[in-house]
Design a protein around this motif. Structure first.
Motif, PDB file in Angstrom:
ATOM      1  N   GLY A  82       0.755  -1.218   0.132  1.00 33.58           N
ATOM      2  CA  GLY A  82      -0.042   0.028   0.020  1.00 33.58           C
ATOM      3  C   GLY A  82       0.875   1.293   0.026  1.00 33.58           C
ATOM      4  N   TYR A  83       0.151   2.435  -0.459  1.00 34.20           N
ATOM      5  CA  TYR A  83       0.781   3.715  -0.479  1.00 34.20           C
ATOM      6  C   TYR A  83       1.121   4.362   1.033  1.00 34.20           C
ATOM      7  CZ  TYR A  83      -0.295   2.927  -5.270  1.00 34.20           C
ATOM      8  OH  TYR A  83      -0.319   2.582  -6.321  1.00 34.20           O
ATOM      9  N   THR A  84       0.289   3.904   2.040  1.00 31.38           N
ATOM     10  CA  THR A  84       0.531   4.232   3.491  1.00 31.38           C
ATOM     11  C   THR A  84       0.114   2.935   4.208  1.00 31.38           C
ATOM     12  OG1 THR A  84      -1.653   4.690   4.022  1.00 31.38           O
ATOM     13  CG2 THR A  84      -0.442   6.574   2.965  1.00 31.38           C
ATOM     14  N   SER A  85       0.384   2.949   5.512  1.00 32.94           N
ATOM     15  CA  SER A  85       0.059   1.921   6.324  1.00 32.94           C
ATOM     16  C   SER A  85      -1.375   1.317   6.528  1.00 32.94           C
ATOM     17  CB  SER A  85       0.867   2.104   7.737  1.00 32.94           C
ATOM     18  OG  SER A  85       0.116   3.122   8.420  1.00 32.94           O
ATOM     19  N   SER A  86      -2.324   2.327   6.127  1.00 31.94           N
ATOM     20  CA  SER A  86      -3.651   2.090   6.295  1.00 31.94           C
ATOM     21  C   SER A  86      -4.132   1.402   4.966  1.00 31.94           C
ATOM     22  CB  SER A  86      -4.199   3.327   6.578  1.00 31.94           C
ATOM     23  OG  SER A  86      -4.221   4.260   5.357  1.00 31.94           O
ATOM     24  N   MET A  87      -3.456   0.983   4.202  1.00 30.21           N
ATOM     25  CA  MET A  87      -4.022   0.263   2.854  1.00 30.21           C
ATOM     26  C   MET A  87      -3.275  -0.765   2.456  1.00 30.21           C
ATOM     27  SD  MET A  87      -3.456   3.599   0.125  1.00 30.21           S
ATOM     28  CE  MET A  87      -4.016   4.725   1.036  1.00 30.21           C
ATOM     29  N   GLY A  88      -3.410  -1.803   1.641  1.00 28.66           N
ATOM     30  CA  GLY A  88      -2.551  -2.578   0.937  1.00 28.66           C
ATOM     31  C   GLY A  88      -3.367  -3.836   0.720  1.00 28.66           C
ATOM     32  N   ARG A  89      -2.463  -4.752   0.121  1.00 26.63           N
ATOM     33  CA  ARG A  89      -3.006  -6.022  -0.090  1.00 26.63           C
ATOM     34  C   ARG A  89      -2.992  -7.000   1.348  1.00 26.63           C
ATOM     35  NH1 ARG A  89       0.825  -7.393  -3.238  1.00 26.63           N
ATOM     36  NH2 ARG A  89       2.370  -8.505  -1.830  1.00 26.63           N
ATOM     37  N   VAL A  90      -4.039  -7.718   1.307  1.00 23.50           N
ATOM     38  CA  VAL A  90      -4.376  -8.495   2.677  1.00 23.50           C
ATOM     39  C   VAL A  90      -3.591  -9.701   2.761  1.00 23.50           C
ATOM     40  CG1 VAL A  90      -6.005  -9.510   4.106  1.00 23.50           C
ATOM     41  CG2 VAL A  90      -6.717  -7.327   2.804  1.00 23.50           C
ATOM     42  N   GLU A  91      -2.775 -10.005   3.950  1.00 25.07           N
ATOM     43  CA  GLU A  91      -1.860 -11.203   3.813  1.00 25.07           C
ATOM     44  C   GLU A  91      -2.064 -11.529   5.330  1.00 25.07           C
ATOM     45  OE1 GLU A  91       2.093 -11.170   2.332  1.00 25.07           O
ATOM     46  OE2 GLU A  91       1.444 -10.634   0.361  1.00 25.07           O
ATOM     47  N   ILE A  92      -2.261 -12.942   5.197  1.00 32.46           N
ATOM     48  CA  ILE A  92      -2.396 -13.506   6.518  1.00 32.46           C
ATOM     49  C   ILE A  92      -1.361 -14.810   6.666  1.00 32.46           C
ATOM     50  CG2 ILE A  92      -5.014 -13.088   6.560  1.00 32.46           C
ATOM     51  CD1 ILE A  92      -5.300 -16.012   6.135  1.00 32.46           C
ATOM     52  N   MET A  93      -1.033 -14.846   8.063  1.00 25.22           N
ATOM     53  CA  MET A  93      -0.031 -16.155   8.332  1.00 25.22           C
ATOM     54  C   MET A  93      -0.919 -17.139   8.845  1.00 25.22           C
ATOM     55  SD  MET A  93       3.053 -16.172  11.129  1.00 25.22           S
ATOM     56  CE  MET A  93       4.332 -15.292  10.278  1.00 25.22           C
ATOM     57  N   TYR A  94      -0.485 -18.205   8.135  1.00 28.21           N
ATOM     58  CA  TYR A  94      -0.722 -19.571   8.473  1.00 28.21           C
ATOM     59  C   TYR A  94       0.127 -20.657   8.201  1.00 28.21           C
ATOM     60  CZ  TYR A  94      -4.034 -23.969   8.463  1.00 28.21           C
ATOM     61  OH  TYR A  94      -4.315 -25.201   8.885  1.00 28.21           O
ATOM     62  N   ASN A  95       0.211 -21.680   9.291  1.00 25.02           N
ATOM     63  CA  ASN A  95       1.164 -22.755   9.000  1.00 25.02           C
ATOM     64  C   ASN A  95       2.564 -22.103   9.019  1.00 25.02           C
ATOM     65  OD1 ASN A  95      -0.279 -24.854   9.490  1.00 25.02           O
ATOM     66  ND2 ASN A  95      -0.418 -25.245   7.266  1.00 25.02           N
ATOM     67  N   GLY A  96       2.664 -20.860   9.483  1.00 22.60           N
ATOM     68  CA  GLY A  96       4.132 -20.150   9.501  1.00 22.60           C
ATOM     69  C   GLY A  96       4.477 -19.481   8.202  1.00 22.60           C
ATOM     70  N   THR A  97       3.394 -19.263   7.265  1.00 21.13           N
ATOM     71  CA  THR A  97       3.699 -18.837   5.967  1.00 21.13           C
ATOM     72  C   THR A  97       2.518 -17.813   5.505  1.00 21.13           C
ATOM     73  OG1 THR A  97       4.713 -20.813   5.113  1.00 21.13           O
ATOM     74  CG2 THR A  97       3.997 -19.208   3.397  1.00 21.13           C
ATOM     75  N   TRP A  98       3.284 -16.742   5.047  1.00 22.42           N
ATOM     76  CA  TRP A  98       2.317 -15.542   4.522  1.00 22.42           C
ATOM     77  C   TRP A  98       1.640 -15.899   3.380  1.00 22.42           C
ATOM     78  CZ3 TRP A  98       0.558 -11.946   8.032  1.00 22.42           C
ATOM     79  CH2 TRP A  98       1.713 -11.684   9.088  1.00 22.42           C
ATOM     80  N   GLY A  99       0.334 -15.713   3.403  1.00 18.45           N
ATOM     81  CA  GLY A  99      -0.441 -15.896   2.187  1.00 18.45           C
ATOM     82  C   GLY A  99      -1.560 -14.875   1.849  1.00 18.45           C
ATOM     83  N   THR A 100      -2.030 -14.924   0.693  1.00 12.67           N
ATOM     84  CA  THR A 100      -3.125 -13.909   0.236  1.00 12.67           C
ATOM     85  C   THR A 100      -4.454 -14.419   0.657  1.00 12.67           C
ATOM     86  OG1 THR A 100      -3.133 -14.657  -2.039  1.00 12.67           O
ATOM     87  CG2 THR A 100      -1.434 -12.774  -1.266  1.00 12.67           C
TER      88      THR A 100
END
Length: 1298
Positions: free
Chosen positions: A242-260
């Motif tokens: 994202g252009y600032t910390s309040s926006m961006g692509r959503v990623e979650i951590m599961y099984n120790g790995t970040w994904g979308t």
């Protein structure tokens, strides 16, 4: 043929055999797919392959063993079943594991046989280990809970006094989660704990690595109850790109790995949950779809999200099963969260306006009292703009607001992240009117930018609207539009060039403008006629770009923006440059003017980029290379020349600012990375070959020859921008840019395709050594080879040199005083002082190049060694031999491989050289990758395989079916339960198991032999007893031991049958050894080795100056051996030592009882080197009666019986000599056969059921003892030449005397 055992038999055998498996290091077990390193799916390595563990019977006791192996506490280990951390893949190695919880290794627990199971990966076992310092308790998910810390072995809670987000951030960081978005929970939110409250009033800054680094009172001091227990909620969610910390692509951590997250059904209610998790308001959260913030990579964890908007976590929303989806990354979800606290009102553009803030749900203005640039900078930063160039506006510049005036007298330092962090009056208190409303203008030109250009004067056009960057469609896009963009960015309007068709790569996200129709005179692109903001009929393949003119110079007719014919502008007219005298220095200045790096600029002549027309402005150009402008260089008068356009000059500029290799084990290899626009990125391996590698290595200063392209697994995976692909070189180019390529940033690759190289080092070499691993050090600078002076030269410097050359840092030896002969010519380096961990000699402290006060009599040298490991054996004592060179492990071919070679390998690994057995034909399985060595021929004096005779490293004619292996003799004696290393109960190894010796008949002579085996002195050794009360199950292997005291091994002494014994009253043999002031090291037996002496608290070696047999006699006598036949050895035949040299110029008469009674020079000798360490071989004082016991077991056959007879009579000596001569020819003829056939070790004897007779020892003259010493090659159908017991043909019998 396969044998099927009932399950209970397998379990029983496994339980028994597991006791014999040596300790397996943590490298054989790992946790996968956990949220942190302390949790995950259990995976073990067996036979070189990782596999999982089935959860049948899996419980907390099994988990405790796993956690202990990995260095965590056994306490509070929690087992998980049913693939809690996700299903693994590959083999399932273990099932039915039933640990007690006290084992040191999972392999010691009862279980099914390796690979036997009735499970699927849906039953993979997992664990959560306690970090033994901090944990979260009572949460519904692994990233939330009551905070508990461990002190003095006791868990306790944390009081919530002063507990806030900064403290929570530190706790989450300790547990492996992101610091940002950590939430503090108060008042026993996760339930009340019990017991200790360890911490109260903790105060963190938020950046600490541990809560114990924060300010806290004394541990255990508090005024709280458990109703105030603190908790945290750590966020496994983040926003990316994202252009600032309040926006961006959503990623979650599961099984120790970040994904979308896939955008199917993604809406503002889902976005509200994400924003709430991250600490933003739920209100006005906006969902973004279609990879608005760019496509991610890796797993897509969530799909079909259907949140109500009120959930506290995304995992609580209805959704598809984790990891299941029908999406690609072009559907990645994003969010824009509302800051809900600040906005700009009434400005003409999104980057300007009256400031309004929200408090208690009500918007109000800011008074301009004290309002300045620093305050404006903080506001602009909050809104996502740059602080620089922010302008403060006062006196209601953007019109008067109405309602509340919330803030007055704002005073910011400028580095705050929120206006509420600045000093001000109390909210709502002021003495202002709305005529004093404050405003800001944030970076006026920051609502437009150029992206992905090769320099700052070109790129894809992006504009900011509503706080979001987006692109401009190229419909009707022309040079007039480009002129406005260039003017906004500070460049000239003249000669601005419009680019269409996503010339600078397609963008992503919004397309804000279309149908732009500027006249070219507008001040701002927003003033031009255009379609409504956000309305378009375009895709990002139509994104617009511009190239702005630098007024005076340009490149024309190149295929890429960083190459072309040079044209300059004078008096408004463009013209060319003549190539007379045009060279690299001229090209450097031109590339620098155009914004490219000065490095790697290349001059092109003879109209390389085609002929221009019109004016030729410059001829005879002569730059020094340091000028900032071509007009600062010498040249003919402008317009005067004797050239035609067939001589037009051109340049090829490199957009690459720098170049490096990363991830390799030395400076000569690694993943290729180039620096562009200040950012390091990789090169895709499409079309990448040895020719490209040759160019790359040449650019780095290495040789083109033998450069290898590679994607070796030892290169760490990149996670970077990919700058180049499809690089197609001839191998002769000076720069990668000269090779055919698709240009910067054009690719369809991922980091799994990163290109790598292994370069051949030709700027450093070893000269005049007897092997390629040693010699005089020579370095090449400016094309000239020179030496290194030995001032301050030591083993740390040698370690760096050896590492550069691909050898091991360990045991590297520095050589001085022109040990490998004096060089000639330059002496490049003096006073080298390395720490030993540098990757290049030039990183070490040293004198300036070429400055020294030395002669070639002081030339430095090194002796390097190789690392070695055993792979795929059933114990640490055996396996396939692999050596490491240039950071890569490879195998050894078995051509000429024999027991001498095996002895060297075993010695290198710290095992005994005696009874080392060579294994051939991939006995321990076939390796992979490179075969480093072939035709190895080691001698009995070699101490490292690097110094054995062999083919050149990497030269072989073998396949992996010929991989060599070894079996080393395991340790066979030790002391236990003593208060010091010199005393304790004696244990011997038999059948892979340690056992005691009964105290029956135990005396000082027996103790003398044990002490000698352990490296201590025979003299002063005393026999002791040790009673182990109540341990009736203690294993005892030997009883009635009867030594003369002169044996070299306890198994040479007389004793009763070797096997399970019982001792009366549980008394066992023990010894108290004397730590003498002399010892032998590096020998194959205790009677030989390099001499080390102990003086003034330190061990050191003896220099061999004047060293002879009389000196050796004194040493041998001190150690309890005969003086007679003592032999002195020089030149470090028993290997090299490090540390002090304590004695020199030793001169003994031969009759001294102590080496220190001889004449010598003492203390830390400086004029000798470890290459001159002295050694001895002592004659063991075996008497005739001890030999007779061996002879009784020798076959009477005359063929090749080998015995040793020691006699004081001359007649006996003569008979012995004649006897040896008689058998010499037959002995030599059968030597090789015996070496191959006689490879019987303890392990061989133990694994074959017919070997129920001890290999060592004298059991009177029994038939069993005779059989134990009579070995033959019986009918050997499988051709493995392993000796077995049985009836032998006459010409097959031979004996082995231990």
């Amino acid at each position: 043929m396969y044998c099927i055992y009932p399950r209970f038999q397998i379990l029983f055998l496994t339980a028994i055999l597991s006791r014999f498996i040596p300790f397996v290091k943590a490298q054989s077990i790992r946790l996968a797919s956990g949220y942190t390193s302390a949790m995950g799916r259990v995976e073990i390595m067996y036979n070189g392959t990782w596999g999982t563990v089935c959860d049948d019977n899996w419980d907390n006791r099994d988990a405790a063993v796993v956690c202990s192996m990995l260095g965590f506490s056994r306490d509070n280990s929690v087992s998980f079943k049913k693939a809690f951390f996700g299903p693994g893949y590959g083999p399932i190695w273990m099932d039915q594991v039933e640990c007690l919880g006290t084992e040191n290794n999972l392999f010691q627990c009862p279980r099914s046989a390796f690979g036997e199971h009735d499970c699927g990966h849906g039953e993979d076992a997992g664990v959560v280990c306690s970090l033994d310092a901090i944990r979260l308790v009572n949460g519904s998910l692994p990233y939330e809970g009551r905070v508990e810390i461990k002190h003095n072995g006791v868990w306790g809670t944390v009081c919530d006094d002063n507990w806030g987000e900064k403290e929570a951030a530190v706790v989450c960081s300790m547990l492996g989660f992101p610091r940002n978005s950590a939430s503090a929970k108060l008042k026993a939110f996760y339930g009340q704990g019990n017991g200790k409250i360890w911490i109260d009033v903790v105060s963190c800054h938020g950046q600490e690595n541990s809560i114990f680094q924060c300010s806290i009172p004394s541990l255990g001091e508090h005024d709280c109850s458990h109703s105030e227990d603190a908790g945290v909620l750590c966020s496994p969610v983040r926003l990316v790109s994202g252009y600032t910390s309040s926006m961006g692509r959503v990623e979650i951590m599961y099984n120790g790995t970040w994904g979308t997250v896939c955008d199917d059904d993604w809406d503002d209610k889902d976005a509200a949950v994400v924003c709430s998790v991250l600490g933003f308001p739920r209100e006005n959260a906006v969902a973004k779809k279609g990879a608005f913030f760019g496509p991610g990579y890796g797993p897509i964890w969530m799909d079909q999200m259907k949140c109500t908007g009120t959930e506290v976590n995304l995992f609580q929303c209805p959704k598809a099963e984790l990891g299941k989806h029908n999406c690609g990354h072009s559907e990645d979800s994003g969010v824009i969260c509302s800051l809900d606290t600040i906005r700009l009102v009434n400005g003409s553009f999104p980057n300007e306006g009256r400031i309004e803030i929200k408090h208690n749900g009500v918007w109000g203005t800011v008074c301009d009292d004290g309002w300045d640039k620093k305050d404006a900078g903080v506001v602009c930063a909050m809104l996502g703009f740059q602080k620089d160039f922010s302008s403060a506006k006062s006196s209601a510049f953007y019109g008067e607001g109405q309602g509340q005036i919330w803030i007055d007298e704002v005073s910011c330092v400028g580095d705050e992240t929120d206006i509420f962090e600045c000093k001000s009056e109390t909210l709502g208190e002021h003495d202002c009117s709305h005529s004093e409303d404050a405003g800001v203008l944030c970076s006026p030109d920051e609502n437009i930018r150029m992206v992905n250009g090769y320099t700052s004067s070109m790129g894809r056009v992006e504009v900011m609207y509503n706080g979001t960057w987006g692109t401009v469609c190229d419909d009707n896009w022309d040079d007039n539009d480009a002129a406005v963009v260039c003017s906004m960015l500070g460049f000239s309007r003249e000669n601005a060039v419009a680019k269409s068709g996503a010339f600078f790569r397609p963008g992503y996200g919004q397309i804000w403008m279309d149908e732009v129709k500027c006249t070219g005179t507008e001040i701002n692109l927003f003033q031009c006629p255009k379609a409504d903001i956000g309305k378009h009929n375009c895709g990002h393949n139509e994104d617009s770009g511009v190239i702005c003119s630098l007024h005076t110079i340009r490149l024309v007719n190149g295929s890429l923006p960083y190459e072309g014919r040079v044209e300059i502008k004078h008096n408004g007219i463009w013209g060319t440059v003549c190539d007379d005298g045009f060279d690299k220095k001229d090209a450097v200045v031109i590339c620098s003017m155009l914004g490219f790096p000065r490095s790697n600029a290349f001059a092109k002549s003879s109209a390389f980029y085609g002929r221009g027309n019109g004016k030729i402005w410059i001829d005879g150009l002569s730059c020094g290379g340091h000028e900032n402008n071509i007009f600062e260089c010498e040249s003919e008068t402008l317009g005067e020349h004797d050239c035609s356009n067939s001589e037009d000059a051109g340049v090829l500029c490199s957009p690459v600012q720098d170049l490096r290799l990363k991830g390799g084990q030395s400076s000569t290899m690694g993943r290729v990375e180039i620096k562009y626009n200040g950012t390091w990125g990789t090169v895709c391996d499409n079309r990448w070959d040895d020719d490209a590698a040759a160019v790359l290595c040449s650019m780095l200063g290495f040789s083109r020859e033998n450069a290898k392209s590679t994607s070796f697994p030892f290169l760490e995976a990149g996670n970077k921008t990919i700058w180049m692909t499809d690089v197609n070189c001839k191998g002769t180019e000076d720069n990668l840019i000269h090779c055919q390529n698709l240009g910067i940033r054009k690719h369809d690759c991922d980091n799994g395709e990163d290109a790598g190289v292994v370069c051949s080092l030709d700027n450093i070499r070893l000269v005049n050594g007897s092997t390629p691993h040693e010699g005089r050090v020579e370095l090449r600078f400016n094309g000239t080879w020179g030496t290194v002076c030995d001032d301050e030269w030591d083993d740390k410097d040698a370690a760096v040199l050896c590492y550069i050359l691909g050898f091991s840092r360990k045991n590297a030896l520095a050589k001085s005083s022109a040990r490998y002969g004096p060089g000639n010519g330059k002496i490049w380096i003096d006073n080298v002082e390395c720490r030993g961990n540098e990757t290049d000699i030039l990183q070490c402290q040293k004198s300036a190049l070429g400055k020294h006060d030395c002669s070639h009599a002081e030339d430095a040298g090194v002796a390097c060694f190789l690392d070695v490991q055993l792979v795929n054996g059933s114990s640490v004592f055996e396996g396939r031999v692999e050596v490491k060179f240039n950071g890569v492990w490879g195998t050894v071919c078995d051509d000429d491989w024999d027991n001498n070679d095996a002895a060297v390998i075993c010695g290198m690994l710290g095992f005994s050289r005696i009874n080392a057995v060579a294994k051939r034909e991939a006995f321990f399985g076939e390796g992979k990758g490179i075969i480093w060595m072939d035709d190895v021929e080691c001698s009995e004096f070699d101490r490292n395989i690097a110094y054995c005779k062999k083919s050149k490293l990497g030269t072989e004619n073998c396949g992996h079916s010929e991989d060599a292996g070894v079996i080393c003799a395991p340790e066979k004696i030790r002391l236990v339960d003593g208060s010091s290393p010199t005393e304790g109960r004696v244990e011997v190894m038999y059948k892979g198991v340690w056992g005691s010796i009964c105290y029956d008949s135990w005396d000082d002579k027996d103790a003398a032999v044990v002490c000698l085996m352990l490296g201590f002195s025979r003299k002063g050794s005393t026999a002791e007893s040790s009673r182990i009360a109540g341990q009736q199950d203690n294993i005892v292997w030997m009883t009635d031991v009867n030594c003369r005291g002169s044996e070299l091994d306890i198994f040479q002494c007389r004793y009763s049958t070797l096997g399970r014994q019982k001792c009366s009253q549980n008394y066992y043999a023990a010894v108290n050894c004397t730590q003498d002031k002399i010892k032998l090291v590096g020998g194959q037996t205790p009677a030989e080795g390099l001499v080390k002496v102990f003086y003034n608290g330190s061990w050191g070696t003896v220099c061999n100056d004047g060293w002879d047999d009389r000196d050796a006699a004194a040493v041998c006598f001190m150690l309890g051996f005969l003086r007679e036949n003592a032999t002195a050895f020089t030149s470090s035949v028993f290997g090299y030592e490090t540390g002090k040299i304590l004695m020199n110029d030793v001169k003994c008469n031969g009759d001294e009882v102590d080496l220190f009674h001889c004449n010598f020079t003492l203390l830390d000798i400086k004029n000798c080197y470890h290459s001159k360490d002295a050694g001895v071989i002592c004659a063991a004082d075996l008497e005739k009666d001890s030999i007779n016991s061996f002879e009784n077991s020798v076959s009477k056959d005359k063929d090749i019986t080998r015995t040793i007879v020691v006699s004081a009579s001359v007649a006996g000596v003569v008979v012995f000599v004649v006897f040896v001569i008689m058998i010499a020819s037959k002995e030599r003829g059968n030597k090789n056969r015996r070496n191959n056939e006689a490879n019987v070790t303890n392990g061989d004897a133990l694994e074959n059921p017919s070997y129920n007779i001890p290999l060592y020892g004298n059991i009177d003259n029994s038939e069993q003892n005779k059989a134990a010493h009579t070995l033959c090659k019986a009918d050997d159908s499988d051709g493995d030449y392993e000796a077995i017991l049985g009836t032998c043909a006459d010409d097959d019998i031979y004996t082995t005397i231990i």
